[in-house]
Scaffold this motif. Sequence first.
Motif, short mmCIF file in Angstrom:
data_model
loop_
_atom_site.label_atom_id
_atom_site.label_comp_id
_atom_site.label_asym_id
_atom_site.label_seq_id
_atom_site.Cartn_x
_atom_site.Cartn_y
_atom_site.Cartn_z
N LEU A 2 0.86 -1.19 0.00
CA LEU A 2 0.00 0.00 0.00
C LEU A 2 0.89 1.24 0.00
N ASP A 3 1.18 1.72 -1.19
CA ASP A 3 2.00 2.92 -1.35
C ASP A 3 1.25 3.93 -2.21
N ARG A 4 1.92 4.99 -2.57
CA ARG A 4 1.28 6.07 -3.31
C ARG A 4 0.64 5.57 -4.61
N THR A 5 1.33 4.74 -5.34
CA THR A 5 0.79 4.19 -6.59
C THR A 5 -0.46 3.36 -6.32
N ALA A 6 -0.42 2.54 -5.28
CA ALA A 6 -1.56 1.69 -4.93
C ALA A 6 -2.77 2.54 -4.54
N VAL A 7 -2.54 3.59 -3.78
CA VAL A 7 -3.64 4.45 -3.35
C VAL A 7 -4.36 5.02 -4.56
N THR A 8 -3.60 5.50 -5.53
CA THR A 8 -4.19 6.06 -6.75
C THR A 8 -5.00 5.01 -7.49
N THR A 9 -4.51 3.81 -7.53
CA THR A 9 -5.19 2.72 -8.23
C THR A 9 -6.42 2.23 -7.47
N LEU A 10 -6.31 2.08 -6.15
CA LEU A 10 -7.38 1.48 -5.36
C LEU A 10 -8.51 2.44 -5.00
N TRP A 11 -8.21 3.71 -4.87
CA TRP A 11 -9.19 4.68 -4.36
C TRP A 11 -10.55 4.60 -5.06
N PRO A 12 -10.61 4.56 -6.40
CA PRO A 12 -11.93 4.53 -7.06
C PRO A 12 -12.79 3.33 -6.66
N SER A 13 -12.17 2.22 -6.29
CA SER A 13 -12.94 1.02 -5.94
C SER A 13 -13.42 1.04 -4.49
N LEU A 14 -13.09 2.09 -3.75
CA LEU A 14 -13.42 2.15 -2.33
C LEU A 14 -14.52 3.16 -2.02
#
Length: 103
Positions: free
Chosen positions: A21-33
């Motif tokens: 869970l890093d900056r890249t992951a946050v950008t990727t995961l945020w829309p699904s949350l």
Amino acid sequence: MASNPASVQRNGTALVFSGVLDRTAVTTLWPSLSSLEGVRQLDLTAVTRVDSAGLALLAELAARLRGQGSAPDIVGSPAGFNELSAAYRLAPTLDFHALSAAS
């Protein structure tokens, strides 16, 4: 250094995170949350590492859940989680405003 791509899945009342869970992951995961209805747990047992952006994501999710009347259960403690939580003076519930925040 290669890293595990992050993912999140809904498993009953848990959001189950995996990977880094890093900056890249946050950008990727945020829309699904966007929908947190019924979530009661943030499961981090399959997370290998968290950075400050990942911790911010988790703290925001926890705050939204508290706003819906549910204090989330945080399961797991990936690399970086305890150190960053202490540095940002977060309580074990990832609450910035808790009286029991790390000192």
